[in-house]
Design a protein around this motif. Sequence first.
Motif, PDB file in Angstrom:
ATOM      1  N   UNK A   1      17.044  31.298 -44.217  1.00 45.68           N
ATOM      2  CA  UNK A   1      17.684  32.470 -44.448  1.00 45.68           C
ATOM      3  C   UNK A   1      17.317  33.440 -43.566  1.00 45.68           C
ATOM      4  N   UNK A   2      18.186  33.997 -42.688  1.00 49.27           N
ATOM      5  CA  UNK A   2      17.825  34.870 -41.485  1.00 49.27           C
ATOM      6  C   UNK A   2      18.863  35.718 -40.881  1.00 49.27           C
ATOM      7  N   UNK A   3      18.969  36.900 -40.225  1.00 42.43           N
ATOM      8  CA  UNK A   3      20.029  37.669 -39.797  1.00 42.43           C
ATOM      9  C   UNK A   3      20.762  36.807 -38.461  1.00 42.43           C
TER      10      UNK A   3
ATOM     11  N   UNK B   1      21.665  30.382 -44.370  1.00 43.29           N
ATOM     12  CA  UNK B   1      22.378  31.558 -45.006  1.00 43.29           C
ATOM     13  C   UNK B   1      22.278  32.661 -44.202  1.00 43.29           C
ATOM     14  N   UNK B   2      23.463  33.214 -43.740  1.00 39.79           N
ATOM     15  CA  UNK B   2      23.104  34.361 -42.766  1.00 39.79           C
ATOM     16  C   UNK B   2      23.185  35.722 -43.622  1.00 39.79           C
TER      17      UNK B   2
ATOM     18  N   UNK C   1      26.618  36.586 -48.113  1.00 37.03           N
ATOM     19  CA  UNK C   1      27.727  36.073 -48.826  1.00 37.03           C
ATOM     20  C   UNK C   1      27.409  35.570 -49.971  1.00 37.03           C
ATOM     21  N   UNK C   2      27.916  36.183 -51.082  1.00 35.69           N
ATOM     22  CA  UNK C   2      28.039  36.081 -52.594  1.00 35.69           C
ATOM     23  C   UNK C   2      27.975  34.309 -52.990  1.00 35.69           C
ATOM     24  N   UNK C   3      29.053  33.771 -52.263  1.00 33.13           N
ATOM     25  CA  UNK C   3      29.081  32.331 -52.728  1.00 33.13           C
ATOM     26  C   UNK C   3      27.774  31.704 -51.969  1.00 33.13           C
ATOM     27  N   UNK C   4      27.371  32.007 -50.880  1.00 32.06           N
ATOM     28  CA  UNK C   4      26.052  31.356 -50.262  1.00 32.06           C
ATOM     29  C   UNK C   4      24.784  31.468 -51.137  1.00 32.06           C
ATOM     30  N   UNK C   5      24.731  33.004 -51.715  1.00 27.78           N
ATOM     31  CA  UNK C   5      23.428  33.248 -52.728  1.00 27.78           C
ATOM     32  C   UNK C   5      23.676  32.489 -54.066  1.00 27.78           C
TER      33      UNK C   5
END
Length: 409
Positions: free
Chosen positions: A170-172, A185-186, A217-221
């Motif tokens: 998880x990173x920018x 996960x961006x 992104x909500x689906x990725x979370x």
Amino acid sequence: MAEVFDNVACTVCGCLCDDLRLTVEGRRIVGAERACALAEPYFLGQNAERLPAATIEGQPVALEKAVERAAALLREARSPLLIASSRGTTDDQRAALALVERVGGTIDTWASLASGPAVLAMQAVGQSTCTLGEVKQRADLVVFWRADPVVTHPRFIERFVPAGRVVVVVDEKETATAATAQHFLPLEPGGDGAALTTLRALVRAIDPTPVTATGAPLDALADLARRLKSCRFGVVFFGSALGQGAAGHRRVEALFQLTTELNAFTRCYARALGGLTGAGQVFAWQTGYPFGVNLSRPYLRYNPGEFTALEMLERGEVDACLLIDSEAAGTLSIAARGALERLPTIALDPPTSPSTLPATVRFTTAVAGLHHGGTAYRLDDVALPLRAVLPAAYPSAAKVLEQMTTRLG
């Protein structure tokens, strides 16, 4: 004739890899098997340059004369500050604390700049933790949140994340670690807090859609929340970037609360992916606090922001400073660095750590884990032994600090 040393521990990063094989000829290391890209030049560069054991105003002097001058600087100071390094041994940290107690000063660590927010978060909400051994043997899901171990801890995944484990980054931006992971996960810029809050809502089956800022992104979370709830043993390693900036400790708090709440469904833990933790460990068991401790009164005072090095230097509250591993002064702000350069300073530096900081008194000290043994703490707070593999041309930091303490009387 070459001499080979097996199972040598490396202090370059927080992994403290203790399976290295070093080949020594004379006073030089000529081979470093299993050393990573960060460790190999460190080992092969040892004893490449001969430096005076002590200097005053840049001029070589006898060690005893330098100790006397350093003790005089500390004796005359009304608000001395000592900044310790976690790359030393337990003996180094204890000697540093004893000296500060004698002069009635303040002690902090270079690591407090990066790890301070995590400590504050742990003190506020607690932390579910585990060792790297447990991660290696049990974890089936490993999340790296704003951490890039391929760059900062090159052997971390090789040693503690065996093949077949699910790895999520998880990173920018897509990092070197993200390129090797199964899932990336961006994050939106500055979106850590919103993403963690959304994850907590998803884990507790609370509809997060009324919240417009999700941080990612909500689906990725939602997919990450599902993975965290359904794994057998999950661990989130976070980098110092999570705690940097305004209210950084609140973002770390959110991560700690997330992993704690996940333990209602599975086993989940959080760990900082940082450096060695020796100074914080020693100060905590000696004073009750890991950094930012003032000993100028008959009782201890702990207050990050008031008794931490960065803020004290920026406010001009220090009139003498003792630095262990002064190379790390480059991490200070411009204002703090400028204040430091105007102060009388005492620096204890290993021979291979280049430092551009001018010092009133400078000591060259032996390298822990190469010139002398001791104990160091891995990033998961596990203590490991260090060995001597090279002849020592300089005293250890502990010996120099003890001589100063004795000279103070």
